[in-house]
Enzyme design. Structure first.
Site, PDB file in Angstrom:
ATOM      1  N   LYS A  26       0.828  -1.213   0.000  1.00 47.78           N
ATOM      2  CA  LYS A  26       0.000   0.000   0.000  1.00 47.78           C
ATOM      3  C   LYS A  26       0.862   1.263   0.000  1.00 47.78           C
ATOM      4  CE  LYS A  26      -2.025  -0.975   3.939  1.00 47.78           C
ATOM      5  NZ  LYS A  26      -1.357  -2.255   4.274  1.00 47.78           N
ATOM      6  N   ARG A 101      -9.660   1.274   8.212  1.00 49.39           N
ATOM      7  CA  ARG A 101      -9.169  -0.038   8.594  1.00 49.39           C
ATOM      8  C   ARG A 101     -10.186  -0.825   9.391  1.00 49.39           C
ATOM      9  NH1 ARG A 101      -3.451   0.539   8.589  1.00 49.39           N
ATOM     10  NH2 ARG A 101      -2.443  -1.379   9.189  1.00 49.39           N
ATOM     11  N   ARG A 140      11.928  -5.875   4.743  1.00 51.41           N
ATOM     12  CA  ARG A 140      11.667  -4.432   4.611  1.00 51.41           C
ATOM     13  C   ARG A 140      12.655  -3.605   5.426  1.00 51.41           C
ATOM     14  NH1 ARG A 140       5.773  -2.101   5.470  1.00 51.41           N
ATOM     15  NH2 ARG A 140       5.930  -3.259   7.420  1.00 51.41           N
ATOM     16  N   ARG A 172      11.460  -1.700  10.846  1.00 52.75           N
ATOM     17  CA  ARG A 172      10.323  -1.173  11.589  1.00 52.75           C
ATOM     18  C   ARG A 172      10.043  -2.042  12.796  1.00 52.75           C
ATOM     19  NH1 ARG A 172       5.117   0.292   8.078  1.00 52.75           N
ATOM     20  NH2 ARG A 172       4.091  -1.012   9.629  1.00 52.75           N
ATOM     21  N   ARG A 183      -0.543  -8.836  13.343  1.00 45.66           N
ATOM     22  CA  ARG A 183      -1.100  -7.823  12.433  1.00 45.66           C
ATOM     23  C   ARG A 183      -1.935  -8.487  11.344  1.00 45.66           C
ATOM     24  NH1 ARG A 183       4.147  -5.025  10.683  1.00 45.66           N
ATOM     25  NH2 ARG A 183       2.849  -3.769   9.292  1.00 45.66           N
TER      26      ARG A 183
HETATM   27  P1  AP5 Z   1       4.877  -1.658   1.842  1.00 46.11           P
HETATM   28  O1  AP5 Z   1       4.576  -0.799   0.665  1.00 46.11           O
HETATM   29  O2  AP5 Z   1       5.681  -1.075   2.943  1.00 46.11           O
HETATM   30  O3  AP5 Z   1       3.526  -2.321   2.368  1.00 46.11           O
HETATM   31  P2  AP5 Z   1       2.296  -1.716   3.170  1.00 46.11           P
HETATM   32  O4  AP5 Z   1       1.071  -2.327   2.590  1.00 46.11           O
HETATM   33  O5  AP5 Z   1       2.384  -0.229   3.246  1.00 46.11           O
HETATM   34  O6  AP5 Z   1       2.568  -2.400   4.577  1.00 46.11           O
HETATM   35  P3  AP5 Z   1       2.576  -1.800   6.036  1.00 46.11           P
HETATM   36  O7  AP5 Z   1       3.289  -2.799   6.881  1.00 46.11           O
HETATM   37  O8  AP5 Z   1       3.062  -0.397   6.054  1.00 46.11           O
HETATM   38  O9  AP5 Z   1       1.070  -1.822   6.327  1.00 46.11           O
HETATM   39  P4  AP5 Z   1       0.396  -1.814   7.649  1.00 46.11           P
HETATM   40  O10 AP5 Z   1      -0.953  -1.646   7.123  1.00 46.11           O
HETATM   41  O11 AP5 Z   1       0.593  -2.929   8.550  1.00 46.11           O
HETATM   42  O12 AP5 Z   1       1.128  -0.614   8.424  1.00 46.11           O
HETATM   43  P5  AP5 Z   1       0.690   0.876   8.726  1.00 46.11           P
HETATM   44  O13 AP5 Z   1       1.879   1.712   8.765  1.00 46.11           O
HETATM   45  O14 AP5 Z   1      -0.452   1.252   7.872  1.00 46.11           O
HETATM   46  O15 AP5 Z   1       5.583  -2.981   1.294  1.00 46.11           O
HETATM   47  C1  AP5 Z   1       6.077  -3.972   2.178  1.00 46.11           C
HETATM   48  C2  AP5 Z   1       7.449  -4.480   1.709  1.00 46.11           C
HETATM   49  O16 AP5 Z   1       7.314  -5.251   0.522  1.00 46.11           O
HETATM   50  C3  AP5 Z   1       8.428  -3.375   1.390  1.00 46.11           C
HETATM   51  O17 AP5 Z   1       9.721  -3.768   1.747  1.00 46.11           O
HETATM   52  C4  AP5 Z   1       8.300  -3.211  -0.123  1.00 46.11           C
HETATM   53  O18 AP5 Z   1       9.468  -2.674  -0.659  1.00 46.11           O
HETATM   54  C5  AP5 Z   1       8.009  -4.643  -0.570  1.00 46.11           C
HETATM   55  N1  AP5 Z   1       7.107  -4.743  -1.721  1.00 46.11           N
HETATM   56  C6  AP5 Z   1       5.911  -4.090  -1.843  1.00 46.11           C
HETATM   57  N2  AP5 Z   1       5.291  -4.434  -2.980  1.00 46.11           N
HETATM   58  C7  AP5 Z   1       6.093  -5.354  -3.595  1.00 46.11           C
HETATM   59  C8  AP5 Z   1       5.990  -6.111  -4.797  1.00 46.11           C
HETATM   60  N3  AP5 Z   1       4.947  -6.005  -5.623  1.00 46.11           N
HETATM   61  N4  AP5 Z   1       6.979  -6.956  -5.092  1.00 46.11           N
HETATM   62  C9  AP5 Z   1       8.050  -7.071  -4.274  1.00 46.11           C
HETATM   63  N5  AP5 Z   1       8.206  -6.393  -3.127  1.00 46.11           N
HETATM   64  C10 AP5 Z   1       7.243  -5.542  -2.780  1.00 46.11           C
HETATM   65  O19 AP5 Z   1       0.130   0.704  10.215  1.00 46.11           O
HETATM   66  C11 AP5 Z   1       0.990   0.377  11.294  1.00 46.11           C
HETATM   67  C12 AP5 Z   1       0.198   0.342  12.584  1.00 46.11           C
HETATM   68  O20 AP5 Z   1      -0.368   1.638  12.836  1.00 46.11           O
HETATM   69  C13 AP5 Z   1      -0.993  -0.615  12.599  1.00 46.11           C
HETATM   70  O21 AP5 Z   1      -0.627  -1.912  12.952  1.00 46.11           O
HETATM   71  C14 AP5 Z   1      -1.880   0.070  13.645  1.00 46.11           C
HETATM   72  O22 AP5 Z   1      -1.439  -0.203  14.946  1.00 46.11           O
HETATM   73  C15 AP5 Z   1      -1.656   1.541  13.399  1.00 46.11           C
HETATM   74  N6  AP5 Z   1      -2.641   2.098  12.437  1.00 46.11           N
HETATM   75  C16 AP5 Z   1      -2.366   2.652  11.209  1.00 46.11           C
HETATM   76  N7  AP5 Z   1      -3.491   3.071  10.611  1.00 46.11           N
HETATM   77  C17 AP5 Z   1      -4.510   2.773  11.469  1.00 46.11           C
HETATM   78  C18 AP5 Z   1      -5.924   2.949  11.413  1.00 46.11           C
HETATM   79  N8  AP5 Z   1      -6.523   3.494  10.346  1.00 46.11           N
HETATM   80  N9  AP5 Z   1      -6.658   2.519  12.469  1.00 46.11           N
HETATM   81  C19 AP5 Z   1      -6.078   1.962  13.535  1.00 46.11           C
HETATM   82  N10 AP5 Z   1      -4.749   1.768  13.646  1.00 46.11           N
HETATM   83  C20 AP5 Z   1      -3.968   2.160  12.623  1.00 46.11           C
HETATM   84 MG    MG Z   2       2.740   1.162   4.821  1.00 45.89          MG
END
Ligand code: AP5
Ligand code: MG
Length: 227
Positions: A26, A101, A140, A172, A183
């Site tokens: 994402k 979410r 990552r 991270r 997660r």
């Molecule tokens: P990446 O692009 O980093 O993936 P992502 O989907 O952004 O994954 P996240 O781990 O950031 O998502 P998340 O939803 O758990 O975390 P968030 O920060 O939102 O890609 C992942 C890896 O794969 C990278 O190394 C990339 O280079 C590689 N890659 C990507 N695509 C690829 C491909 N096609 N081929 C090969 N490699 C690839 O949330 C973190 C925490 O914050 C949550 O757990 C929660 O506690 C809190 N939080 C955030 N938003 C909310 C909300 N709305 N409500 C409640 N809590 C929230």
């Molecule tokens: Mg992310």
């Protein structure tokens, strides 16, 4: 470059949501959409991490949940996003990453937009299996500037150093294997129901998250350009 993009952004590409499990890509794709279409990338995860880094009240409240792989409560999240999308730079649209979410968050967003006669244009689901995700998260590496790498798939030019700003890359905190498992559970329970929510609204689009990043981004652009 945003050349030749701003008018397209204001006429066509408006409000996108990126849906998908943790590690689906994402953030990576949202960053590219933001660059190509000249709309802000709004990541609740990045906003919380920034608050933790700066030691704010919000950061202190969010930290425990995030480190445990749980969701930050809706009441700390919804107002934050509603305020953010009403800022000036978001008036031509935005790409939301990590929000909504939960069903209550989606309802809060729908309601906030409806107040000004607006709605989400597309919810793009990046679909892939949990095992692929687990492999990805273990590789990552991130920079405090927001850039994301993968030690095998998207390595930085110089090992351990950000291409964009030269700072040192880090793992991270919530990418520990046990936390990743948690997660994923939380995702399947609380976030996956949004797929049906947006399907019912007729704005769900699904892309295959296992193709390379280039192909994935082309698939996304094809969806956004169709409008
Ligand atoms: P990446 O692009 O980093 O993936 P992502 O989907 O952004 O994954 P996240 O781990 O950031 O998502 P998340 O939803 O758990 O975390 P968030 O920060 O939102 O890609 C992942 C890896 O794969 C990278 O190394 C990339 O280079 C590689 N890659 C990507 N695509 C690829 C491909 N096609 N081929 C090969 N490699 C690839 O949330 C973190 C925490 O914050 C949550 O757990 C929660 O506690 C809190 N939080 C955030 N938003 C909310 C909300 N709305 N409500 C409640 N809590 C929230
Ligand atoms: Mg992310």
């Amino acid at each position: 470059s945003t050349q030749g993009v701003s008018s397209a952004a204001s006429d066509v590409y408006k409000r996108q949501i990126m849906l998908g499990a943790p590690g689906a890509g994402k953030g990576t794709h949202a960053g590219k959409i933001s660059e190509k279409y000249g709309i802000p990338h709004i990541s609740t995860g990045d906003i919380f991490r920034e608050n933790i880094k700066n030691g704010t009240e919000l950061g202190k409240k969010a930290k425990g949940y995030m480190d445990a792989g749980e969701l930050v409560p809706d009441e700390l999240t919804c107002d934050l996003v509603v305020d953010r999308i009403h800022q000036d730079d978001a008036k031509n649209g935005y790409v939301l990453d990590g929000f909504p979410r939960t069903i209550p968050q989606a309802e809060a967003l729908t309601k906030a937009l409806a107040a000004t006669g607006e709605k989400v244009d597309y919810a793009i689901e990046i679909n892939l299996d949990d095992q692929v995700i687990i492999d990805r998260m273990s590789g990552r590496r991130v920079c405090s500037c927001g850039a994301t790498y993968h030690i095998v798939n998207i390595p930085p030019k110089k090992e351990g150093i950000c291409d964009k700003c030269g700072k040192e890359l880090v793992i991270r905190k919530d990418d520990e294997p046990e936390t990743v498992k948690k997660r994923l559970e939380v995702y399947h329970e609380q976030t996956a129901p949004l797929i049906d929510y947006y399907k019912n609204e007729g704005i769900l689009r699904v892309i295959d998250g296992t193709t390379g990043l280039e192909q994935g981004f082309q698939d996304i652009c094809a969806i956004l350009d169709q409008k």
